[in-house]
Design a protein around this motif. Structure first.
Motif, PDB file in Angstrom:
ATOM      1  N   ARG A  90       0.842  -1.197   0.000  1.00 29.02           N
ATOM      2  CA  ARG A  90       0.000   0.000   0.000  1.00 29.02           C
ATOM      3  C   ARG A  90       0.874   1.244   0.000  1.00 29.02           C
ATOM      4  NH1 ARG A  90      -4.311  -0.353   4.606  1.00 29.02           N
ATOM      5  NH2 ARG A  90      -4.454   1.782   3.924  1.00 29.02           N
ATOM      6  N   GLU A  91       0.379   2.248  -0.688  1.00 33.63           N
ATOM      7  CA  GLU A  91       1.052   3.541  -0.684  1.00 33.63           C
ATOM      8  C   GLU A  91       0.896   4.171   0.695  1.00 33.63           C
ATOM      9  OE1 GLU A  91       2.776   5.220  -3.145  1.00 33.63           O
ATOM     10  OE2 GLU A  91       2.656   3.367  -4.292  1.00 33.63           O
ATOM     11  N   PRO A  92       1.942   4.819   1.194  1.00 36.97           N
ATOM     12  CA  PRO A  92       1.790   5.494   2.491  1.00 36.97           C
ATOM     13  C   PRO A  92       0.841   6.684   2.366  1.00 36.97           C
ATOM     14  CG  PRO A  92       3.933   5.976   1.538  1.00 36.97           C
ATOM     15  CD  PRO A  92       3.270   4.949   0.649  1.00 36.97           C
ATOM     16  N   GLU A  93       0.164   6.991   3.438  1.00 48.47           N
ATOM     17  CA  GLU A  93      -0.735   8.143   3.460  1.00 48.47           C
ATOM     18  C   GLU A  93       0.089   9.414   3.287  1.00 48.47           C
ATOM     19  OE1 GLU A  93      -4.125   8.328   3.719  1.00 48.47           O
ATOM     20  OE2 GLU A  93      -4.067   6.157   3.449  1.00 48.47           O
ATOM     21  N   PRO A  94      -0.362  10.323   2.421  1.00 51.22           N
ATOM     22  CA  PRO A  94       0.386  11.571   2.239  1.00 51.22           C
ATOM     23  C   PRO A  94       0.305  12.440   3.496  1.00 51.22           C
ATOM     24  CG  PRO A  94      -1.635  11.615   0.969  1.00 51.22           C
ATOM     25  CD  PRO A  94      -1.534  10.254   1.573  1.00 51.22           C
ATOM     26  N   ASP A  95       1.378  13.158   3.738  1.00 48.31           N
ATOM     27  CA  ASP A  95       1.428  14.085   4.867  1.00 48.31           C
ATOM     28  C   ASP A  95       0.509  15.272   4.553  1.00 48.31           C
ATOM     29  OD1 ASP A  95       2.099  15.803   6.930  1.00 48.31           O
ATOM     30  OD2 ASP A  95       4.112  16.224   6.177  1.00 48.31           O
ATOM     31  N   PRO A  96      -0.517  15.522   5.366  1.00 46.97           N
ATOM     32  CA  PRO A  96      -1.451  16.611   5.071  1.00 46.97           C
ATOM     33  C   PRO A  96      -0.773  17.971   4.915  1.00 46.97           C
ATOM     34  CG  PRO A  96      -2.307  15.239   6.839  1.00 46.97           C
ATOM     35  CD  PRO A  96      -0.905  14.775   6.560  1.00 46.97           C
TER      36      PRO A  96
ATOM     37  N   VAL B 201       0.657  18.164   1.456  1.00 47.06           N
ATOM     38  CA  VAL B 201      -0.409  18.300   0.461  1.00 47.06           C
ATOM     39  C   VAL B 201      -0.871  19.757   0.403  1.00 47.06           C
ATOM     40  CG1 VAL B 201      -2.784  17.655  -0.113  1.00 47.06           C
ATOM     41  CG2 VAL B 201      -1.160  15.900   0.637  1.00 47.06           C
TER      42      VAL B 201
END
Length: 78
Positions: free
Chosen positions: A5-11, A14
């Motif tokens: 899975r792709e890591p969650e982007p840092d808000p 973004v």
């Protein structure tokens, strides 16, 4: 085996990227029409020859004109 899975982007990253994109878009609107047109078409044209034909300029002028337009854009984006 499932794909990783792709890591969650840092808000925060973004938000920063969106702000930067907004600044670039605003700066593009402040450029002369010739530069706006060239830079937008450059992303779509498959070759300098087609870009030159679309803009009505010599093929040899595409690179130097693009460089001047990008430099103008750089000066407008903080």
């Amino acid at each position: 085996m499932p794909a990783p899975r792709e890591p969650e982007p840092d808000p925060a990253r973004v938000v920063a990227a969106r702000e930067r994109l907004g600044m670039v878009g605003a700066a593009l609107e402040r450029l002369p029409l010739r530069c706006r047109t060239l830079l937008r078409l450059f992303a779509l044209a498959p070759s300098h020859a087609e870009l030159a034909a679309a803009l009505g300029i010599p093929v040899g002028s595409v690179g130097p004109t693009r460089a001047r337009c990008l430099e103008s854009l750089r000066r407008l984006v903080p």
